[in-house]
Design a protein around this motif. Structure first.
Motif, PDB file in Angstrom:
ATOM      1  N   ALA A  42       6.367  10.113 -20.246  1.00  9.66           N
ATOM      2  CA  ALA A  42       5.446   9.062 -20.698  1.00  9.66           C
ATOM      3  C   ALA A  42       4.015   9.601 -20.752  1.00  9.66           C
ATOM      4  CB  ALA A  42       5.524   7.855 -19.760  1.00  9.66           C
ATOM      5  N   SER A  43       3.640  10.393 -19.789  1.00  4.71           N
ATOM      6  CA  SER A  43       2.299  10.978 -19.770  1.00  4.71           C
ATOM      7  C   SER A  43       2.094  11.955 -20.922  1.00  4.71           C
ATOM      8  CB  SER A  43       2.054  11.694 -18.442  1.00  4.71           C
ATOM      9  OG  SER A  43       2.139  10.787 -17.379  1.00  4.71           O
ATOM     10  N   VAL A  44       3.128  12.732 -21.234  1.00  6.49           N
ATOM     11  CA  VAL A  44       3.050  13.659 -22.368  1.00  6.49           C
ATOM     12  C   VAL A  44       2.849  12.877 -23.663  1.00  6.49           C
ATOM     13  CG1 VAL A  44       4.398  15.283 -23.772  1.00  6.49           C
ATOM     14  CG2 VAL A  44       4.334  15.535 -21.294  1.00  6.49           C
ATOM     15  N   VAL A  45       3.584  11.782 -23.826  1.00  8.02           N
ATOM     16  CA  VAL A  45       3.454  10.962 -25.037  1.00  8.02           C
ATOM     17  C   VAL A  45       2.041  10.404 -25.149  1.00  8.02           C
ATOM     18  CG1 VAL A  45       4.222   8.823 -26.160  1.00  8.02           C
ATOM     19  CG2 VAL A  45       5.904  10.392 -25.167  1.00  8.02           C
ATOM     20  N   ILE A  46       1.506   9.914 -24.036  1.00  6.61           N
ATOM     21  CA  ILE A  46       0.145   9.365 -24.057  1.00  6.61           C
ATOM     22  C   ILE A  46      -0.868  10.451 -24.407  1.00  6.61           C
ATOM     23  CG2 ILE A  46      -1.710   8.445 -22.608  1.00  6.61           C
ATOM     24  CD1 ILE A  46       0.444   6.835 -21.170  1.00  6.61           C
ATOM     25  N   GLY A  47      -0.755  11.589 -23.734  1.00  6.87           N
ATOM     26  CA  GLY A  47      -1.684  12.681 -24.013  1.00  6.87           C
ATOM     27  C   GLY A  47      -1.600  13.155 -25.442  1.00  6.87           C
ATOM     28  N   ALA A  48      -0.393  13.293 -25.942  1.00  6.20           N
ATOM     29  CA  ALA A  48      -0.210  13.758 -27.317  1.00  6.20           C
ATOM     30  C   ALA A  48      -0.720  12.719 -28.306  1.00  6.20           C
ATOM     31  CB  ALA A  48       1.256  14.059 -27.572  1.00  6.20           C
ATOM     32  N   GLY A  49      -0.452  11.461 -28.024  1.00 10.02           N
ATOM     33  CA  GLY A  49      -0.862  10.400 -28.936  1.00 10.02           C
ATOM     34  C   GLY A  49      -2.366  10.208 -28.995  1.00 10.02           C
ATOM     35  N   SER A  50      -3.044  10.500 -27.906  1.00  7.35           N
ATOM     36  CA  SER A  50      -4.494  10.316 -27.886  1.00  7.35           C
ATOM     37  C   SER A  50      -5.223  11.459 -28.593  1.00  7.35           C
ATOM     38  CB  SER A  50      -4.995  10.182 -26.445  1.00  7.35           C
ATOM     39  OG  SER A  50      -4.810  11.386 -25.748  1.00  7.35           O
ATOM     40  N   LEU A  51      -4.508  12.549 -28.845  1.00  4.46           N
ATOM     41  CA  LEU A  51      -5.140  13.702 -29.491  1.00  4.46           C
ATOM     42  C   LEU A  51      -5.097  13.637 -31.010  1.00  4.46           C
ATOM     43  CD1 LEU A  51      -3.834  16.537 -27.157  1.00  4.46           C
ATOM     44  CD2 LEU A  51      -6.088  15.460 -27.171  1.00  4.46           C
ATOM     45  N   GLY A  52      -4.365  12.692 -31.549  1.00  3.59           N
ATOM     46  CA  GLY A  52      -4.310  12.563 -32.994  1.00  3.59           C
ATOM     47  C   GLY A  52      -2.900  12.672 -33.529  1.00  3.59           C
ATOM     48  N   SER A  53      -2.801  12.770 -34.831  1.00  6.03           N
ATOM     49  CA  SER A  53      -1.508  12.792 -35.502  1.00  6.03           C
ATOM     50  C   SER A  53      -1.013  14.232 -35.665  1.00  6.03           C
ATOM     51  CB  SER A  53      -1.652  12.139 -36.877  1.00  6.03           C
ATOM     52  OG  SER A  53      -0.436  12.176 -37.555  1.00  6.03           O
ATOM     53  N   PHE A  54       0.256  14.425 -35.436  1.00  2.00           N
ATOM     54  CA  PHE A  54       0.877  15.735 -35.611  1.00  2.00           C
ATOM     55  C   PHE A  54       2.345  15.527 -35.893  1.00  2.00           C
ATOM     56  CE2 PHE A  54       0.330  14.628 -31.220  1.00  2.00           C
ATOM     57  CZ  PHE A  54       1.622  14.656 -30.739  1.00  2.00           C
ATOM     58  N   PRO A  55       3.039  16.555 -36.354  1.00  2.00           N
ATOM     59  CA  PRO A  55       4.449  16.391 -36.701  1.00  2.00           C
ATOM     60  C   PRO A  55       5.305  15.992 -35.499  1.00  2.00           C
ATOM     61  CG  PRO A  55       3.592  18.444 -37.588  1.00  2.00           C
ATOM     62  CD  PRO A  55       2.536  17.879 -36.685  1.00  2.00           C
ATOM     63  N   ARG A  56       6.324  15.220 -35.782  1.00  2.00           N
ATOM     64  CA  ARG A  56       7.249  14.776 -34.738  1.00  2.00           C
ATOM     65  C   ARG A  56       7.919  15.950 -34.025  1.00  2.00           C
ATOM     66  NH1 ARG A  56       7.566  10.868 -38.712  1.00  2.00           N
ATOM     67  NH2 ARG A  56       7.540   8.718 -37.962  1.00  2.00           N
ATOM     68  N   THR A  57       8.207  16.987 -34.767  1.00  2.00           N
ATOM     69  CA  THR A  57       8.868  18.148 -34.174  1.00  2.00           C
ATOM     70  C   THR A  57       8.036  18.708 -33.023  1.00  2.00           C
ATOM     71  OG1 THR A  57       9.842  18.663 -36.320  1.00  2.00           O
ATOM     72  CG2 THR A  57       9.857  20.414 -34.667  1.00  2.00           C
ATOM     73  N   GLU A  58       6.719  18.718 -33.191  1.00  2.00           N
ATOM     74  CA  GLU A  58       5.848  19.203 -32.121  1.00  2.00           C
ATOM     75  C   GLU A  58       5.982  18.346 -30.867  1.00  2.00           C
ATOM     76  OE1 GLU A  58       1.755  19.854 -33.123  1.00  2.00           O
ATOM     77  OE2 GLU A  58       2.293  20.821 -35.010  1.00  2.00           O
ATOM     78  N   LEU A  59       6.048  17.027 -31.046  1.00  2.00           N
ATOM     79  CA  LEU A  59       6.167  16.141 -29.890  1.00  2.00           C
ATOM     80  C   LEU A  59       7.527  16.308 -29.216  1.00  2.00           C
ATOM     81  CD1 LEU A  59       5.057  14.033 -27.996  1.00  2.00           C
ATOM     82  CD2 LEU A  59       5.723  12.264 -29.645  1.00  2.00           C
ATOM     83  N   VAL A  60       8.580  16.435 -30.001  1.00  2.00           N
ATOM     84  CA  VAL A  60       9.914  16.664 -29.436  1.00  2.00           C
ATOM     85  C   VAL A  60       9.899  17.941 -28.590  1.00  2.00           C
ATOM     86  CG1 VAL A  60      12.315  17.243 -29.989  1.00  2.00           C
ATOM     87  CG2 VAL A  60      11.176  15.371 -31.197  1.00  2.00           C
ATOM     88  N   LEU A  61       9.369  19.015 -29.153  1.00  3.42           N
ATOM     89  CA  LEU A  61       9.296  20.286 -28.421  1.00  3.42           C
ATOM     90  C   LEU A  61       8.387  20.180 -27.202  1.00  3.42           C
ATOM     91  CD1 LEU A  61       9.184  22.850 -31.360  1.00  3.42           C
ATOM     92  CD2 LEU A  61      11.062  22.455 -29.749  1.00  3.42           C
ATOM     93  N   LEU A  62       7.261  19.493 -27.348  1.00  4.96           N
ATOM     94  CA  LEU A  62       6.338  19.319 -26.232  1.00  4.96           C
ATOM     95  C   LEU A  62       7.015  18.575 -25.083  1.00  4.96           C
ATOM     96  CD1 LEU A  62       3.435  19.739 -25.218  1.00  4.96           C
ATOM     97  CD2 LEU A  62       2.852  17.569 -26.307  1.00  4.96           C
ATOM     98  N   LEU A  63       7.756  17.518 -25.395  1.00  6.48           N
ATOM     99  CA  LEU A  63       8.471  16.767 -24.351  1.00  6.48           C
ATOM    100  C   LEU A  63       9.501  17.643 -23.650  1.00  6.48           C
ATOM    101  CD1 LEU A  63       8.918  13.387 -26.217  1.00  6.48           C
ATOM    102  CD2 LEU A  63       7.878  13.644 -23.951  1.00  6.48           C
ATOM    103  N   LEU A  64      10.333  18.311 -24.431  1.00  5.93           N
ATOM    104  CA  LEU A  64      11.411  19.114 -23.845  1.00  5.93           C
ATOM    105  C   LEU A  64      10.869  20.324 -23.078  1.00  5.93           C
ATOM    106  CD1 LEU A  64      14.005  18.959 -26.759  1.00  5.93           C
ATOM    107  CD2 LEU A  64      13.990  17.627 -24.630  1.00  5.93           C
ATOM    108  N   LEU A  65       9.917  21.021 -23.670  1.00  8.56           N
ATOM    109  CA  LEU A  65       9.384  22.213 -23.009  1.00  8.56           C
ATOM    110  C   LEU A  65       8.579  21.864 -21.757  1.00  8.56           C
ATOM    111  CD1 LEU A  65       8.429  24.363 -26.121  1.00  8.56           C
ATOM    112  CD2 LEU A  65      10.418  24.605 -24.613  1.00  8.56           C
TER     113      LEU A  65
END
Length: 181
Positions: A42-65
């Motif tokens: 949840a914290s990763v999603v919040i941090g990523a979402g507050s930084l702006g728009s980026f491809p979904r693949t990046e968020l998937v990888l960011l969560l898993l990694l």
């Protein structure tokens, strides 16, 4: 066929002994990592979402990694923090610690899947972030209830832990709202 003795003194075969060991491990299972991993996701999603728009693949990888990195950190801390003072860990101990800490990674999978399938649901990136956040908070509540249930807690205590974790999840969601407005 080799037979072993159980704690009760009865003789069993290898398959029964393995099943008993698996049942013992499940009984000792600690879901703390799942609760922690869900909050981390949840914290990763919040941090990523507050930084702006980026491809979904990046968020998937960011969560898993991120889940994998924190899993490695927890395994390292368990092996070399507490255990090394007692004795050098052997292969069995290392594998047990890796398995015990694996819920941290498992907890990152549902939010990552939510992001990955969000286009199929017609969601834009913002919608995908909210979906992933909701899934992470639901996971946090679910892991906490599973832990309480496994520990033999009463229904009242299970409801209490679910409520506390839901409140923590809502606090995380409020951070997202504040950060994005």
């Amino acid at each position: 066929m080799t037979r072993t003795r159980t704690r009760t003194g009865t003789r069993t075969g290898p398959a029964t002994a393995r099943a008993e060991r698996r049942a013992e491990r499940r009984a000792r299972a600690d879901y703390t990592g799942g609760v922690y991993g869900s909050m981390l996701a949840a914290s990763v999603v919040i941090g990523a979402g507050s930084l702006g728009s980026f491809p979904r693949t990046e968020l998937v990888l960011l969560l898993l990694l991120t889940g994998v990195v924190f899993w490695i950190a927890h395994v390292h801390a368990q092996l070399f923090g507490a255990r090394l003072a007692q004795q050098a860990p052997d292969r069995r101990v290392v594998l047990n610690v890796c398995r015990d800490e694996w819920p941290i990674v498992k907890a990152a999978v549902p939010p990552a899947v939510a992001v990955a399938v969000s286009p199929l649901l017609g969601l834009d990136v913002r919608g995908a972030l909210w979906l992933a956040l909701g899934v992470a908070v639901a996971g946090q509540v679910g892991w906490s209830v599973a832990a309480a249930r496994r520990a033999g807690a009463s229904r009242r205590l299970m409801a209490a832990t679910a409520s506390v974790n839901l409140l923590l999840g809502l606090l995380i969601i409020s951070f997202k709202i504040v950060l994005t407005h």
